[in-house]
Design a protein around this motif. Structure first.
Motif, mmCIF file in Angstrom:
data_model
loop_
_atom_site.group_PDB
_atom_site.id
_atom_site.type_symbol
_atom_site.label_atom_id
_atom_site.label_comp_id
_atom_site.label_asym_id
_atom_site.label_seq_id
_atom_site.Cartn_x
_atom_site.Cartn_y
_atom_site.Cartn_z
ATOM 1 N N LEU B 186 64.126 33.364 109.112
ATOM 2 C CA LEU B 186 64.921 33.846 110.104
ATOM 3 C C LEU B 186 65.339 32.812 110.899
ATOM 4 O O LEU B 186 64.695 31.691 111.265
ATOM 5 C CB LEU B 186 64.038 34.662 110.997
ATOM 6 N N THR B 187 66.709 32.520 111.036
ATOM 7 C CA THR B 187 67.288 31.536 111.799
ATOM 8 C C THR B 187 67.023 31.714 113.404
ATOM 9 O O THR B 187 66.441 32.877 113.616
ATOM 10 C CB THR B 187 68.874 31.452 111.578
ATOM 11 N N ASN B 188 67.035 30.702 114.112
ATOM 12 C CA ASN B 188 66.789 30.596 115.729
ATOM 13 C C ASN B 188 67.365 31.690 116.340
ATOM 14 O O ASN B 188 66.978 31.866 117.622
ATOM 15 C CB ASN B 188 66.863 29.263 116.182
ATOM 16 N N ASP B 189 68.592 32.102 115.847
ATOM 17 C CA ASP B 189 69.251 33.189 116.544
ATOM 18 C C ASP B 189 68.797 34.589 116.289
ATOM 19 O O ASP B 189 69.416 35.400 116.771
ATOM 20 C CB ASP B 189 70.743 33.102 116.943
ATOM 21 N N PHE B 190 68.094 34.481 115.611
ATOM 22 C CA PHE B 190 67.560 36.032 114.797
ATOM 23 C C PHE B 190 68.658 36.895 114.125
ATOM 24 O O PHE B 190 68.414 37.933 114.169
ATOM 25 C CB PHE B 190 66.841 36.753 116.038
ATOM 26 N N ARG B 191 69.688 36.420 113.907
ATOM 27 C CA ARG B 191 70.871 36.829 113.363
ATOM 28 C C ARG B 191 71.093 36.804 111.892
ATOM 29 O O ARG B 191 72.288 37.120 111.389
ATOM 30 C CB ARG B 191 72.162 36.854 114.235
ATOM 31 N N ARG B 192 70.221 35.964 111.341
ATOM 32 C CA ARG B 192 70.426 35.736 110.046
ATOM 33 C C ARG B 192 69.043 35.585 109.183
ATOM 34 O O ARG B 192 68.319 34.799 109.551
ATOM 35 C CB ARG B 192 71.170 34.166 109.815
ATOM 36 N N LEU B 193 69.011 36.491 108.312
ATOM 37 C CA LEU B 193 67.715 36.606 107.606
ATOM 38 C C LEU B 193 68.044 36.295 105.977
ATOM 39 O O LEU B 193 68.707 36.355 105.378
ATOM 40 C CB LEU B 193 67.343 38.084 107.487
ATOM 41 N N ILE B 194 67.057 35.179 105.697
ATOM 42 C CA ILE B 194 67.225 34.451 104.363
ATOM 43 C C ILE B 194 65.972 35.178 103.546
ATOM 44 O O ILE B 194 64.791 35.149 103.858
ATOM 45 C CB ILE B 194 66.999 32.821 104.578
ATOM 46 N N VAL B 195 66.661 35.598 102.558
ATOM 47 C CA VAL B 195 65.713 36.603 101.671
ATOM 48 C C VAL B 195 65.730 35.651 100.092
ATOM 49 O O VAL B 195 64.808 36.473 99.189
ATOM 50 C CB VAL B 195 66.096 37.765 101.399
ATOM 51 N N ALA B 196 66.137 34.724 99.935
ATOM 52 C CA ALA B 196 66.185 34.124 98.417
ATOM 53 C C ALA B 196 66.501 32.549 98.653
ATOM 54 O O ALA B 196 67.303 32.211 99.446
ATOM 55 C CB ALA B 196 67.181 34.739 97.544
ATOM 56 N N ASP B 197 66.122 31.780 97.424
ATOM 57 C CA ASP B 197 66.527 30.540 97.599
ATOM 58 C C ASP B 197 67.772 30.215 97.242
ATOM 59 O O ASP B 197 68.651 31.236 96.646
ATOM 60 C CB ASP B 197 65.538 29.857 96.388
ATOM 61 N N ASN B 198 68.084 29.030 97.477
ATOM 62 C CA ASN B 198 69.779 28.587 97.094
ATOM 63 C C ASN B 198 70.011 28.958 95.702
ATOM 64 O O ASN B 198 71.398 29.355 95.477
ATOM 65 C CB ASN B 198 69.685 27.109 97.345
ATOM 66 N N ASP B 199 69.304 28.817 94.824
ATOM 67 C CA ASP B 199 69.570 28.797 93.531
ATOM 68 C C ASP B 199 69.565 30.282 93.012
ATOM 69 O O ASP B 199 69.335 30.574 91.351
ATOM 70 C CB ASP B 199 69.024 27.676 92.449
ATOM 71 N N GLU B 200 69.012 31.220 93.683
ATOM 72 C CA GLU B 200 68.489 32.674 93.209
ATOM 73 C C GLU B 200 69.851 33.442 92.515
ATOM 74 O O GLU B 200 70.893 33.469 93.412
ATOM 75 C CB GLU B 200 67.887 33.452 94.410
ATOM 76 N N PRO B 201 69.893 33.819 91.503
ATOM 77 C CA PRO B 201 71.073 34.313 90.845
ATOM 78 C C PRO B 201 71.067 35.971 91.338
ATOM 79 O O PRO B 201 70.107 36.339 91.792
ATOM 80 C CB PRO B 201 70.892 34.443 89.468
ATOM 81 N N GLY B 202 72.211 36.614 91.660
ATOM 82 C CA GLY B 202 72.321 38.027 92.075
ATOM 83 C C GLY B 202 72.263 37.894 93.667
ATOM 84 O O GLY B 202 72.072 39.177 94.013
ATOM 85 N N VAL B 203 72.089 37.051 94.432
ATOM 86 C CA VAL B 203 72.122 37.246 95.789
ATOM 87 C C VAL B 203 73.110 35.993 96.584
ATOM 88 O O VAL B 203 73.277 34.952 96.130
ATOM 89 C CB VAL B 203 70.797 36.648 96.550
ATOM 90 N N SER B 204 74.161 36.908 97.409
ATOM 91 C CA SER B 204 74.957 35.765 97.897
ATOM 92 C C SER B 204 74.247 35.304 99.264
ATOM 93 O O SER B 204 73.686 35.800 99.852
ATOM 94 C CB SER B 204 76.211 36.726 98.063
ATOM 95 N N ARG B 205 75.337 34.167 99.477
ATOM 96 C CA ARG B 205 74.871 33.467 100.837
ATOM 97 C C ARG B 205 74.953 34.578 101.925
ATOM 98 O O ARG B 205 74.112 34.598 103.049
ATOM 99 C CB ARG B 205 75.778 32.318 101.196
ATOM 100 N N GLU B 206 76.152 35.383 102.203
ATOM 101 C CA GLU B 206 76.129 36.337 103.125
ATOM 102 C C GLU B 206 76.368 37.796 102.090
ATOM 103 O O GLU B 206 77.366 38.045 101.421
ATOM 104 C CB GLU B 206 77.311 36.074 103.807
ATOM 105 N N HIS B 207 75.246 38.467 102.062
ATOM 106 C CA HIS B 207 74.972 39.497 100.967
ATOM 107 C C HIS B 207 75.022 41.022 101.714
ATOM 108 O O HIS B 207 75.910 41.638 101.361
ATOM 109 C CB HIS B 207 73.625 39.309 100.351
#
Lengths: 215, 262
Positions: B186-207
């Motif tokens: 979770l980023t410091n502003d609590f507004r972005r949740l990261i659910v997968a690694d950078n190279d994870e197929p099938g998940v967009s940076r903003e999904h």
């Protein structure tokens, strides 16, 4: 603590560290009543724990003895800090037990809620499930705190509580420390959310005075 | 309390008086509470009094049982909830004070969300279309008073990783960027949740974009260009959105997110 008391305590701590069971007993007698009184005060607003003060105190004292004399986790050369350390361990134990009860109620996840609304309007913040208590300032995860920092923070909280004369404000702060939301506090105390918020604004100001931190 | 808190102290005293009145089933009339104002017009004081009055009325309207064990009954007039507009009609000078109107809106919104049928934020945006901040303000109120609680579990059978967070909305869920590759969920502003690694197929940076529309409702939008999103076991196509009642479950790549109200 008077010098002779401090000397007696240091002697008992040293003896207990060397496995003297009589010293253990003497320390138990010395601390148990005072500690139980603190626990009874703490659990007064926790109906589910109100009758468990004796058990909670014993468990906390046993934990302290194990950590201090078996694991030798603490530096006991400064007897004046022992009471603060004991109180901190005990209050944390009470909070952990209470969090467990709350977590069961909420379906299993143990979590804490940040104190963002203690800050001024618009100064909100989210929280992760770290043990953070945010009075508009961020308190580090308690697991990462050094014992001396823990005592310092506990002292700060004690001073804050002591500086609050209004019984409603004190209750509000204690409930907030027990992870109730503003509306849950309003429900419990049968007061309006506005009253809770206004009290918390004042408490935030007091916190700033006590800690010297800027919100 | 310290002497420095005179203003807060005065307002707290009056709020205590309002609370005691409602608790004892004989609420003090607003006219009596604001009488000390006389010619001066303290908007902060007035709006606090009205917000507390509004909250108690909605609270009473939403309760099936009496909220107090004290003897006596509430009058029909006490049981009559007031909308923000009722107060503005009674005190037209407040109309020009946006912060006071927002306080009244917040009070009605929170009380109804807590004790009655939860209203939609859009209702207040429509009712107060001349005030731009309503939407943003109520989202912030929800983030503070009833944030969304996310439990993130790994969908991999071999993993038992689980993380839990409270978040702020609008929330963006996606895979991490190179800059974010630091083990954070979770980023410091609590507004972005990261659910997968950078190279994870099938998940967009903003999904996924999660927007709050009421205390118990969110709009979930699949904002990725080609990746799927699972909502309660059903696929949501890229570019489409759904309004959902909380709690709800999302499947984003390797993560399962369970969303509920804290």
């Amino acid at each position: 603590m008077r010098p002779e008391e401090s000397e007696k305590l240091q002697h008992l701590l040293r003896a207990a560290s060397n496995g003297d069971t009589a010293a253990h007993d003497a320390l138990w007698v010395m601390f148990y009543p005072k500690l139980k009184a603190a626990v009874r005060y703490k659990v007064a607003s926790m109906p589910k724990l109100a009758n468990d003060a004796s058990d909670l105190t014993s468990e906390a004292l046993q934990s302290f003895f194990r950590r201090a004399f078996v694991d030798q986790e603490f530096d006991l050369n400064c007897p004046n800090s022992v009471w603060q350390l004991l109180k901190l361990i005990t209050m944390r134990h009470v909070n952990d037990v209470f969090k467990g009860i709350k977590a069961e109620k909420r379906g299993g996840a143990i979590a804490t809620f940040s104190f963002e609304s203690l800050g001024k309007d618009g100064n909100s913040g989210g929280s992760s499930c770290d043990s953070s208590v945010d009075f508009g300032v961020t308190v580090p995860d308690s697991k990462q705190l050094e014992p001396s920092d823990e005592v310092e923070w506990s002292d700060l909280l004690d001073r804050l509580l002591a500086s609050i004369e209004d019984p409603t404000a004190k209750q509000i702060l204690l409930l907030r420390l027990e992870h109730y939301s503003n509306s849950e506090i309003a429900d419990r105390l049968q007061i309006s959310i506005r009253t809770v918020q206004r009290h918390l604004n004042v408490i935030a100001g007091l916190w700033q005075t006590e800690s010297g931190e800027t919100l | 309390m310290t002497a420095a808190d005179t203003t807060d102290g005065t307002v707290i005293e009056i709020l205590d008086r309002i609370d005691r009145g409602w608790q004892s089933r004989s609420p003090v009339p607003v006219s009596e509470l604001i009488a000390p104002l006389q010619d001066s017009f303290d908007f902060d004081y007035l709006s606090e009094v009205l917000a507390a009055d509004s909250e108690w009325r909605w609270r009473l309207a939403g309760f099936n049982a009496e909220p107090s064990s004290e003897p006596g009954v509430y009058s029909e007039a006490d049981r009559n909830p007031h909308f923000v507009e009722d107060y503005l009609e009674q005190f037209p000078k407040l109309r020009g004070e946006v912060s006071c109107v927002l306080k009244l809106i917040e009070s009605e919104f929170l009380a109804r969300s807590r004790w009655c049928n939860p209203p939609m934020i859009a209702e207040f945006v429509d009712r107060f279309d001349q005030i731009d901040e309503v939407d943003q303000h109520l989202v912030k109120v929800l983030d503070e008073h009833a944030p969304i609680w996310v439990a993130r579990d790994s969908r991999a059978v071999s993993s038992s990783q689980s993380h839990q967070f409270t978040v702020k909305t609008p929330l963006i869920v996606g895979r991490c960027t190179k800059e974010e590759r630091n083990g954070k969920w979770l980023t410091n502003d609590f507004r972005r949740l990261i659910v997968a690694d950078n190279d994870e197929p099938g998940v967009s940076r903003e999904h996924v974009r999660i927007t709050r529309v009421a205390i118990d409702r969110v709009v979930i939008a699949n904002v990725s260009s080609q990746s799927m999103l699972g909502v309660n076991g059903v696929d949501v196509l890229p570019g489409s959105a759904q309004q959902l009642l909380l709690p709800t479950t999302l499947d984003v790549g390797p993560s399962r997110l369970r969303l509920s109200v804290w």
